[in-house]
Design a protein around this motif. Structure first.
Motif, mmCIF file in Angstrom:
data_model
loop_
_atom_site.group_PDB
_atom_site.id
_atom_site.type_symbol
_atom_site.label_atom_id
_atom_site.label_comp_id
_atom_site.label_asym_id
_atom_site.label_seq_id
_atom_site.Cartn_x
_atom_site.Cartn_y
_atom_site.Cartn_z
ATOM 1 N N GLY A 1 -21.606 5.678 -29.154
ATOM 2 C CA GLY A 1 -21.936 4.412 -28.325
ATOM 3 C C GLY A 1 -22.157 3.309 -29.029
ATOM 4 N N GLY A 2 -22.344 3.399 -30.467
ATOM 5 C CA GLY A 2 -22.495 1.985 -31.186
ATOM 6 C C GLY A 2 -23.820 1.666 -31.461
ATOM 7 N N HIS A 3 -23.903 0.459 -32.120
ATOM 8 C CA HIS A 3 -25.266 0.114 -32.529
ATOM 9 C C HIS A 3 -26.387 0.063 -31.470
ATOM 10 N N SER A 4 -25.946 -0.291 -30.112
ATOM 11 C CA SER A 4 -26.939 -0.246 -29.163
ATOM 12 C C SER A 4 -27.731 0.835 -28.962
ATOM 13 N N THR A 5 -27.200 2.036 -29.194
ATOM 14 C CA THR A 5 -27.872 3.192 -28.860
ATOM 15 C C THR A 5 -28.373 3.920 -29.762
ATOM 16 N N LEU A 6 -28.323 3.331 -31.227
ATOM 17 C CA LEU A 6 -29.178 3.780 -32.217
ATOM 18 C C LEU A 6 -30.542 3.152 -32.397
ATOM 19 N N THR A 7 -31.616 3.723 -32.325
ATOM 20 C CA THR A 7 -32.907 3.236 -32.506
ATOM 21 C C THR A 7 -33.430 3.434 -33.875
ATOM 22 N N ASP A 8 -34.405 2.972 -34.299
ATOM 23 C CA ASP A 8 -34.969 2.961 -35.807
ATOM 24 C C ASP A 8 -35.241 4.708 -36.052
ATOM 25 N N GLU A 9 -35.696 5.421 -35.181
ATOM 26 C CA GLU A 9 -35.728 6.782 -35.322
ATOM 27 C C GLU A 9 -34.568 7.668 -35.304
ATOM 28 N N LEU A 10 -33.456 7.003 -34.663
ATOM 29 C CA LEU A 10 -32.394 7.803 -34.848
ATOM 30 C C LEU A 10 -31.663 7.658 -36.003
ATOM 31 N N TRP A 11 -31.883 6.480 -36.483
ATOM 32 C CA TRP A 11 -31.075 6.136 -37.868
ATOM 33 C C TRP A 11 -31.797 6.773 -38.927
ATOM 34 N N GLN A 12 -33.114 6.851 -38.739
ATOM 35 C CA GLN A 12 -34.094 7.661 -39.869
ATOM 36 C C GLN A 12 -33.750 9.168 -39.780
ATOM 37 N N GLN A 13 -33.668 9.709 -38.693
ATOM 38 C CA GLN A 13 -33.203 10.860 -38.569
ATOM 39 C C GLN A 13 -32.006 11.288 -39.196
ATOM 40 N N GLU A 14 -31.105 10.566 -39.027
ATOM 41 C CA GLU A 14 -29.834 10.963 -39.873
ATOM 42 C C GLU A 14 -29.807 10.762 -41.159
ATOM 43 N N LEU A 15 -30.441 9.570 -41.732
ATOM 44 C CA LEU A 15 -30.491 9.634 -42.975
ATOM 45 C C LEU A 15 -31.554 10.591 -43.716
ATOM 46 N N ASP A 16 -32.638 11.272 -42.862
ATOM 47 C CA ASP A 16 -33.408 12.094 -43.668
ATOM 48 C C ASP A 16 -32.507 13.552 -43.757
ATOM 49 N N LEU A 17 -31.677 13.646 -42.714
ATOM 50 C CA LEU A 17 -30.989 15.089 -42.920
ATOM 51 C C LEU A 17 -29.886 15.005 -43.732
ATOM 52 N N ASN A 18 -28.991 13.913 -43.923
ATOM 53 C CA ASN A 18 -27.999 14.138 -44.397
ATOM 54 C C ASN A 18 -28.174 13.212 -45.812
ATOM 55 N N LEU A 19 -29.087 12.714 -46.045
ATOM 56 C CA LEU A 19 -29.182 11.821 -47.593
ATOM 57 C C LEU A 19 -30.441 12.103 -48.216
ATOM 58 N N ILE A 20 -31.678 12.075 -47.584
ATOM 59 C CA ILE A 20 -32.942 12.070 -48.321
ATOM 60 C C ILE A 20 -33.132 13.550 -48.792
ATOM 61 N N SER A 21 -32.853 14.631 -47.786
ATOM 62 C CA SER A 21 -32.834 15.976 -48.087
ATOM 63 C C SER A 21 -32.327 16.285 -49.312
ATOM 64 N N ALA A 22 -30.940 15.899 -49.684
ATOM 65 C CA ALA A 22 -30.421 16.151 -50.857
ATOM 66 C C ALA A 22 -30.907 15.407 -52.037
ATOM 67 N N ILE A 23 -31.526 14.226 -51.713
ATOM 68 C CA ILE A 23 -31.969 13.446 -52.960
ATOM 69 C C ILE A 23 -33.427 14.282 -53.207
#
Length: 258
Positions: free
Chosen positions: A90-112
């Motif tokens: 749905g684009g930028h308007s559907t993505l809250t700070d929490e959702l952005w953090q959730q995706e980064l935690d799973l796909n990036l930070i976990s590997a780091i």
């Protein structure tokens, strides 16, 4: 008889109980490696050494690394496979700070986090291979479907390249594998959910999704075992001069020059 080119190697595959992760775990075990898999929950049919861990939690990453050190003395191969698309389209308007953090935690930070805690023993013995499982979405974001996921995978690609440069003289290789559509349960569900929301059949939904990316020249999704075959080669002695590269495995679908 399968090629036993990984005999004596210890490999950790995160998210290794299903889909691409399971195919990789089985492939590496078939090549002679001792395989450890991690996931949040243990399946009934697991055949490899299993450690339960939610890698978005720092304390569970530490516990995973401690059990590996205590039981196996470390690892030689790390496959950072855990990840996924968990946020709505749905684009930028559907993505809250929490959702952005959730995706980064799973796909990036976990590997780091996992790289950081397991790398010292690889560096000490001047040997090891890290594979980050990314996605072609990291090079081709679809704003209406996977914006946060694509951004997290693009960040993973960049991090992986930087890490490979840092570690090249220390004997540790770092590579990235970027699958396109792969026939896994999450992908089938994603297609079915999209088809339902669009009011079309799953077959038509697949066609519409692929049309947004330019289609798949080879005419089909990849099988998990095909991704596993590529990973096997990259961690094998045959690939000792390879590091820092992103390998797309997408049936020719990515409409850019890698």
């Amino acid at each position: 008889m399968e090629l036993q080119d990984l005999k004596g190697k210890r490999a950790l595959v995160t998210g290794g109980t299903k889909g691409i992760g399971k195919a990789i775990a089985d492939e590496l075990a078939g090549a002679g490696a001792t395989v450890i898999v991690s996931a949040r929950t243990k399946p009934d049919d697991i055949t490899h050494h299993f450690i339960a861990a939610d890698l978005t939690k720092a304390d569970q990453v530490s516990a995973l690394a401690k059990e590996i050190a205590d039981t196996f003395g470390g690892i030689d191969i790390l496959i950072n496979n855990v990840g996924g698309l968990t946020t709505p389209g749905g684009g930028h308007s559907t993505l809250t700070d929490e959702l952005w953090q959730q995706e980064l935690d799973l796909n990036l930070i976990s590997a780091i986090r996992l790289d950081r805690i397991l790398l010292p023993q690889m560096i000490e013995k001047k040997s090891g291979v890290i594979i980050h499982i990314s996605s072609v979405a990291g090079k081709q974001a679809l704003w209406n479907l996977n914006m946060a996921y694509a951004v997290s995978k693009a960040a993973l690609n960049s991090y992986s390249k930087a890490l490979s440069t840092e570690l090249a003289e220390k004997g540790v290789r770092v590579l990235t594998v970027a699958p396109g559509p792969v026939r896994t349960e999450p992908m089938v569900k994603f297609i079915n959910d999209y088809a339902t929301s669009a009011g079309v059949t799953p077959e038509e939904g697949m066609k519409q999704l692929m049309a947004q990316t330019g289609g798949i020249p080879m005419g089909r999704m990849a099988e998990p075992e095909e991704v596993a075959n590529l990973v096997h080669f990259l961690v094998s002695p045959s690939a000792v001069y390879l590091t820092g590269t992103i390998y797309a495995i997408d049936g020719g679908s990515l409409p850019v020059i890698n």
